[in-house]
Design a protein around this motif. Sequence first.
Motif, mmCIF file in Angstrom:
data_model
loop_
_atom_site.group_PDB
_atom_site.id
_atom_site.type_symbol
_atom_site.label_atom_id
_atom_site.label_comp_id
_atom_site.label_asym_id
_atom_site.label_seq_id
_atom_site.Cartn_x
_atom_site.Cartn_y
_atom_site.Cartn_z
ATOM 1 N N LEU A 5 -37.686 109.193 -29.498
ATOM 2 C CA LEU A 5 -37.901 108.630 -30.819
ATOM 3 C C LEU A 5 -39.305 108.061 -30.928
ATOM 4 N N ASP A 6 -40.034 108.501 -31.925
ATOM 5 C CA ASP A 6 -41.373 107.992 -32.184
ATOM 6 C C ASP A 6 -41.244 106.726 -33.012
ATOM 7 N N PRO A 7 -41.741 105.586 -32.545
ATOM 8 C CA PRO A 7 -41.640 104.341 -33.328
ATOM 9 C C PRO A 7 -42.242 104.455 -34.718
ATOM 10 N N ASP A 8 -43.232 105.340 -34.886
ATOM 11 C CA ASP A 8 -43.840 105.499 -36.200
ATOM 12 C C ASP A 8 -42.894 106.147 -37.209
ATOM 13 N N ASP A 9 -41.793 106.742 -36.723
ATOM 14 C CA ASP A 9 -40.806 107.328 -37.626
ATOM 15 C C ASP A 9 -39.833 106.290 -38.172
ATOM 16 N N LEU A 10 -39.851 105.087 -37.617
ATOM 17 C CA LEU A 10 -38.931 104.044 -38.066
ATOM 18 C C LEU A 10 -39.353 103.518 -39.430
ATOM 19 N N PRO A 11 -38.385 103.264 -40.341
ATOM 20 C CA PRO A 11 -38.751 102.741 -41.663
ATOM 21 C C PRO A 11 -39.169 101.279 -41.639
ATOM 22 N N ASP A 12 -38.736 100.523 -40.626
ATOM 23 C CA ASP A 12 -39.072 99.106 -40.518
ATOM 24 C C ASP A 12 -40.176 98.894 -39.492
ATOM 25 N N GLY A 13 -40.857 97.778 -39.647
ATOM 26 C CA GLY A 13 -41.896 97.455 -38.690
ATOM 27 C C GLY A 13 -41.305 97.127 -37.318
ATOM 28 N N LEU A 14 -41.941 97.604 -36.264
ATOM 29 C CA LEU A 14 -41.493 97.347 -34.893
ATOM 30 C C LEU A 14 -42.662 96.807 -34.086
ATOM 31 N N VAL A 15 -42.463 95.616 -33.514
ATOM 32 C CA VAL A 15 -43.460 95.001 -32.652
ATOM 33 C C VAL A 15 -42.761 94.633 -31.353
ATOM 34 N N VAL A 16 -43.322 95.067 -30.225
ATOM 35 C CA VAL A 16 -42.728 94.785 -28.921
ATOM 36 C C VAL A 16 -43.770 94.090 -28.054
ATOM 37 N N ALA A 17 -43.369 92.985 -27.459
ATOM 38 C CA ALA A 17 -44.233 92.264 -26.518
ATOM 39 C C ALA A 17 -43.621 92.346 -25.125
ATOM 40 N N ASP A 18 -44.490 92.391 -24.094
ATOM 41 C CA ASP A 18 -43.992 92.503 -22.725
ATOM 42 C C ASP A 18 -43.623 91.125 -22.173
ATOM 43 N N GLU A 19 -43.346 91.088 -20.838
ATOM 44 C CA GLU A 19 -42.878 89.840 -20.236
ATOM 45 C C GLU A 19 -43.935 88.740 -20.233
ATOM 46 N N HIS A 20 -45.199 89.109 -20.430
ATOM 47 C CA HIS A 20 -46.274 88.124 -20.472
ATOM 48 C C HIS A 20 -46.625 87.691 -21.896
ATOM 49 N N GLY A 21 -45.968 88.288 -22.906
ATOM 50 C CA GLY A 21 -46.234 87.908 -24.283
ATOM 51 C C GLY A 21 -47.326 88.702 -24.953
ATOM 52 N N TYR A 22 -47.707 89.854 -24.366
ATOM 53 C CA TYR A 22 -48.728 90.709 -24.964
ATOM 54 C C TYR A 22 -48.063 91.866 -25.711
ATOM 55 N N GLY A 74 -29.267 85.433 -18.634
ATOM 56 C CA GLY A 74 -29.876 84.210 -18.145
ATOM 57 C C GLY A 74 -31.171 84.420 -17.401
ATOM 58 N N GLY A 75 -31.571 85.673 -17.225
ATOM 59 C CA GLY A 75 -32.810 85.969 -16.514
ATOM 60 C C GLY A 75 -34.027 85.799 -17.404
ATOM 61 N N ALA A 76 -35.172 86.099 -16.843
ATOM 62 C CA ALA A 76 -36.420 85.978 -17.599
ATOM 63 C C ALA A 76 -36.483 87.038 -18.696
ATOM 64 N N VAL A 77 -37.173 86.714 -19.771
ATOM 65 C CA VAL A 77 -37.359 87.664 -20.867
ATOM 66 C C VAL A 77 -38.343 88.734 -20.436
ATOM 67 N N ARG A 78 -37.904 89.995 -20.466
ATOM 68 C CA ARG A 78 -38.777 91.109 -20.092
ATOM 69 C C ARG A 78 -39.497 91.709 -21.293
ATOM 70 N N ARG A 79 -38.865 91.624 -22.451
ATOM 71 C CA ARG A 79 -39.482 92.125 -23.681
ATOM 72 C C ARG A 79 -38.965 91.315 -24.861
ATOM 73 N N VAL A 80 -39.819 91.129 -25.851
ATOM 74 C CA VAL A 80 -39.414 90.579 -27.149
ATOM 75 C C VAL A 80 -39.614 91.694 -28.177
ATOM 76 N N VAL A 81 -38.516 92.091 -28.798
ATOM 77 C CA VAL A 81 -38.545 93.173 -29.787
ATOM 78 C C VAL A 81 -38.382 92.546 -31.170
ATOM 79 N N VAL A 82 -39.387 92.731 -32.008
ATOM 80 C CA VAL A 82 -39.407 92.111 -33.336
ATOM 81 C C VAL A 82 -39.317 93.208 -34.395
ATOM 82 N N SER A 83 -38.398 93.007 -35.340
ATOM 83 C CA SER A 83 -38.261 93.930 -36.468
ATOM 84 C C SER A 83 -38.765 93.247 -37.724
ATOM 85 N N LEU A 84 -39.595 93.967 -38.486
ATOM 86 C CA LEU A 84 -40.166 93.455 -39.742
ATOM 87 C C LEU A 84 -39.688 94.321 -40.899
#
Length: 400
Positions: A52-69, A148-158
Amino acid sequence: MSVGTSSAPGADTPERPPANRPAADGRDAPHAPGPDTPARDDFGGSDASGGLDPDDLPDGLVVADEHGYVVRFNAAAERITAVPAAEALGERLDKALPLEDLEGRRWWQLTDPYGGLAVRTRQPERNLLLPGGREVLVTARYVRDVPGGAVRRVVVSLRDTEARRRTERSHAELIATVAHELRSPLTSVKGFTATLLAKWSRFTDDQKRLMLETVDADADRVTRLIAELLDISRIDSGRLEVRRQPVDMGAAVGRHIQAYVAAGQPADRFLLRLEQPLPALWADPDKVDQVLSNLIENAVRHGEGTVTIDITPVESPREGEETGTSVVVSDEGAGIPEESMNRVFTRFWRGSKRGGTGLGLYIVKGIVEAHGGTVTVGRAPGGGAEFRFTLPVAAPAYLA
């Protein structure tokens, strides 16, 4: 401002060097496969066939890694935030997406995805503000390898709020229109009833009758408006019920013409033409009367000259049925401007300033489509407006 607190993973991690900025396509920040970084992400990448190409999604998708980038910033996110992906990728999440709540508080500091409670997995959808005050609907998910583990990714939908704002504006317009349309007849009813109660003995019988007839007519007007509102609610929610019975379309049109003649319209203003034989039509007779009432009233009120109603058998608009019934209502007035025809069946459209709520044709379209039919508007041969609706035979299954 930082994405997390001092307890967030990677809080002491220095800024990434320029080499880690996104590639030329501006979509994905490169990551070398390693113990903590899979060679293929969840959305499919260059290593995946058919991903799946993220650019095909109708909503905004922002993903940050475990360091917040930010490592993902799709095309919809670019459109909604007006931030180029090349600028967002490799940037810290709170800087790439500086969101605030409606009270002006910075959302990432409030939610603290990396340093907050370890049991959290998501943030529910809410209205937030981008720089400049633009509203967006935002929801976030915290991806952990283990509960309960560390956050590996933050997936944000806009999600853009424009569609919601249009709906809210439409509802506000509906409320304003209804309030305006109700005020006039209710004021009349209140005025006449109060006058009659206070000064009953001072009026003659003819005066009393005139006042009561006016009250009765205004009460009918309020009743019709409430019925329109109920129909709109059912149409919008897909709950408009159709109770099919045999309908004689010619007789139904004839009743409307007789009512107008009885009310003072000249009989020669109406021309009814039937092409026989017509197929046996099963429809909701009350709803069909409502459609005919709206279309004929529009022709009488807004048109000029002869109002012509043609009823003919046609090919059914429904697959699997051979025939249907077509009704064409036309007049000889000025007609509808070409540029307005695509708005005729929308809410609050009015062809003139001669009153009305602008809801009638919207209801006509909803009723016809609930029957599985179609309705169109065009220009009549005589130059006026021409409305055509077609209904399928729609016989019950036990008669098939």
